[in-house]
Design an enzyme around this catalytic site. Structure first.
Site, PDB file in Angstrom:
ATOM      1  N   CYS A  51     -14.146  -1.825  12.941  1.00  0.00           N
ATOM      2  CA  CYS A  51     -15.467  -2.866  11.657  1.00  0.00           C
ATOM      3  C   CYS A  51     -16.292  -3.146  12.482  1.00  0.00           C
ATOM      4  O   CYS A  51     -16.959  -3.033  13.458  1.00  0.00           O
ATOM      5  CB  CYS A  51     -14.731  -4.151  11.224  1.00  0.00           C
TER       6      CYS A  51
ATOM      7  N   CYS B 168     -17.151  -7.147  12.580  1.00  0.00           N
ATOM      8  CA  CYS B 168     -16.906  -8.396  13.435  1.00  0.00           C
ATOM      9  C   CYS B 168     -16.053  -7.603  14.764  1.00  0.00           C
ATOM     10  O   CYS B 168     -15.209  -8.295  14.862  1.00  0.00           O
ATOM     11  CB  CYS B 168     -16.254  -9.139  12.373  1.00  0.00           C
TER      12      CYS B 168
ATOM     13  N   CYS C   9     -13.588  -9.834   7.817  1.00  0.00           N
ATOM     14  CA  CYS C   9     -15.130 -10.536   7.174  1.00  0.00           C
ATOM     15  C   CYS C   9     -15.258  -9.649   6.531  1.00  0.00           C
ATOM     16  O   CYS C   9     -16.259  -9.728   5.955  1.00  0.00           O
ATOM     17  CB  CYS C   9     -16.079  -9.636   8.483  1.00  0.00           C
TER      18      CYS C   9
ATOM     19  N   CYS D 185     -13.061  -4.004   5.174  1.00  0.00           N
ATOM     20  CA  CYS D 185     -12.480  -5.036   6.980  1.00  0.00           C
ATOM     21  C   CYS D 185     -11.335  -6.076   6.332  1.00  0.00           C
ATOM     22  O   CYS D 185     -12.527  -7.083   5.791  1.00  0.00           O
ATOM     23  CB  CYS D 185     -13.557  -5.453   7.907  1.00  0.00           C
TER      24      CYS D 185
ATOM     25  N   ASP E 183      -3.751   1.843   7.169  1.00  0.00           N
ATOM     26  CA  ASP E 183      -2.744   1.340   6.610  1.00  0.00           C
ATOM     27  C   ASP E 183      -2.832  -0.206   6.205  1.00  0.00           C
ATOM     28  O   ASP E 183      -2.149  -1.338   5.456  1.00  0.00           O
ATOM     29  CB  ASP E 183      -1.410   2.213   6.278  1.00  0.00           C
TER      30      ASP E 183
ATOM     31  N   GLU F 236      -1.560  -1.560  -5.724  1.00  0.00           N
ATOM     32  CA  GLU F 236      -2.809  -0.476  -6.202  1.00  0.00           C
ATOM     33  C   GLU F 236      -2.278  -0.088  -7.594  1.00  0.00           C
ATOM     34  O   GLU F 236      -1.199   0.291  -7.868  1.00  0.00           O
ATOM     35  CB  GLU F 236      -3.580   0.510  -5.544  1.00  0.00           C
TER      36      GLU F 236
ATOM     37  N   ASP G  56       0.577  -1.144   0.242  1.00  0.00           N
ATOM     38  CA  ASP G  56      -0.243   0.322   0.003  1.00  0.00           C
ATOM     39  C   ASP G  56       1.156   1.592  -0.120  1.00  0.00           C
ATOM     40  O   ASP G  56       1.763   1.225   1.106  1.00  0.00           O
ATOM     41  CB  ASP G  56      -0.286  -0.084   1.070  1.00  0.00           C
TER      42      ASP G  56
HETATM   43 ZN    ZN Z   1     -14.653  -6.729   9.909  1.00  0.00          ZN
END
Ligand code: ZN
Length: 399
Positions: free
Chosen positions: A338, A341, A322, A319, A348, A266, A179
């Protein structure tokens, strides 16, 4: 495989004169041909084909005998080909309109053939044997040689060599996700742990020095000796910034490539981001585009693979535990929980992990169109603009 090797040249005084004549001829012909192209377009609305301005050369050499006596003819042929390329790049949206060349900027000429290595010298047609410093032995067939002179009066040769490059590099086999950021230059996830590489901010360190010298330069009378002197001082600062940036990017890309077989990044729309005025300076300074290029060619040399993820892939908003996608993730949020979850994320670290996972998924699909894959996922969130299209069968494109 083609490799480019850059060597520093130390031409004698006479050789500098000979080179400057060649630079002058190439520049003159470029400007002449570019002007002819522009005129032709204004008169007819059509572009002048390569063979037309290439065909002007014999007549020009009669009219201006110095074009023949001062410059190796193949150099001028190359100028014509490069102008043609510049036009093509412009029409295909890769570059801006070709510009007239000035003697105050970087000078360069290309020799498509007949440059040879003699001991620790480079034998250049019409210039002679120029002293060179080779940092490694050059094996293979020499293709094009580009001779350049920087605004700080340094001479270089970039030698394109075709041949089997020795493959004695350390070869790790990791798959890593990278990243790219501003605070930390690169956040690297190798599947087990995260490593952050801080951003050296090359320009920032020289900013005050540069501003002071640029201010002084602006006050000098055009064409004066001291203006010329300050032009060189400013160029020197720029050179230092660019050298230290390249050094950093080369070392880091080498380290990552040595550790891995696949690198996932990316696909950043750097141009679009630079338009954001608040961030423009720092983004241009970090050199992400150059970094990805360096990774790409170093990976190719060891048969590794670079995977680019579509720029609409929500790497920060997803996330990594999940796959829940949050609606918004403003730049200033460095850590978050999140909602689905309850995992606590470092922004990052989470993004680099997602990038890696996405890259593995693309690879397992046989290298399907990454933009498409990314867009499919983001459909669960909200539709975002993109160039990706689904073909009739609805299957990903393979490239
Ligand atoms: Zn999550």
């Amino acid at each position: 495989m083609l490799t480019a090797i850059k060597v520093r040249l130390y031409p004698s005084h006479e050789q500098q004169v000979a080179l400057s004549k060649s630079f002058g001829c190439a520049r003159w012909y470029w400007n002449y041909a570019l002007n002819a192209c522009i005129q032709h377009y204004e008169n007819t609305g059509k572009t002048l084909p390569l063979k037309s301005y290439k065909g002007l050369l014999p007549q020009l050499k009669v009219e201006y005998p110095w074009l023949k006596s001062d410059c190796y003819s193949a150099v001028l042929q190359c100028v014509a080909i490069n102008l043609n390329k510049a036009y093509a790049n412009f029409f295909e949206g890769r570059a801006r309109f070709p510009r007239f060349k000035s003697k105050n900027h970087k000078q360069s000429i290309q020799y498509p053939q007949n440059v040879t290595i003699v001991g620790d010298c480079l034998n250049i047609p019409k210039v002679g044997e120029v002293k060179a410093v080779f940092h490694r032995s050059i094996e293979g067939k020499i293709k094009t040689v580009t001779i350049s002179k920087t605004p700080t009066d340094k001479y270089y040769a970039s030698i394109l060599v075709e041949g089997n490059s020795k493959n004695n590099q350390i070869s790790g086999d990791k798959i890593i996700g990278v990243d790219l950021g501003i605070k930390d230059f690169a956040i690297v996830h190798d599947g087990e742990q995260v490593t952050k590489y801080s951003n050296p901010k090359h320009l920032k360190r020289h900013e005050r020095n540069l501003a002071r010298k640029q201010k002084k330069l602006a006050r000098k009378v055009k064409g004066s000796k001291s203006r010329n002197k300050f032009r060189k001082l400013v160029a020197k600062v720029h050179e230092r910034v660019s050298n230290s940036r390249q050094d950093f990017l080369h070392k880091l890309s080498r380290k990552l490539v040595n550790e891995s077989q696949v690198i996932v990044v990316e696909n950043l729309n750097v141009k679009g981001m630079v338009r954001n005025r608040k961030l423009a300076k720092s983004i241009s300074d970090v050199g992400w585009g150059m970094f990805v290029n360096f990774i790409d060619y170093k990976l190719k040399a060891k048969d590794g693979q670079l995977v680019e993820i579509g720029r609409f892939f929500p790497s920060s908003k997803t996330c990594s535990c999940c796959n829940h996608i949050v609606d918004e993730m403003p730049l200033e949020v460095r850590e978050w929980d999140c909602p689905a979850c309850k995992t606590h994320h470092d922004r990052d670290e989470n993004a680099s992990k997602n990038i890696r996972t996405e890259g593995i998924q693309i690879l397992s699909m046989g290298g399907g169109n990454p933009v498409l894959v990314a867009q499919r996922r983001s459909k669960t969130n909200k539709p975002q603009g993109g160039r990706a299209s689904v073909d009739e069968a609805g299957s990903p494109h393979f490239c």
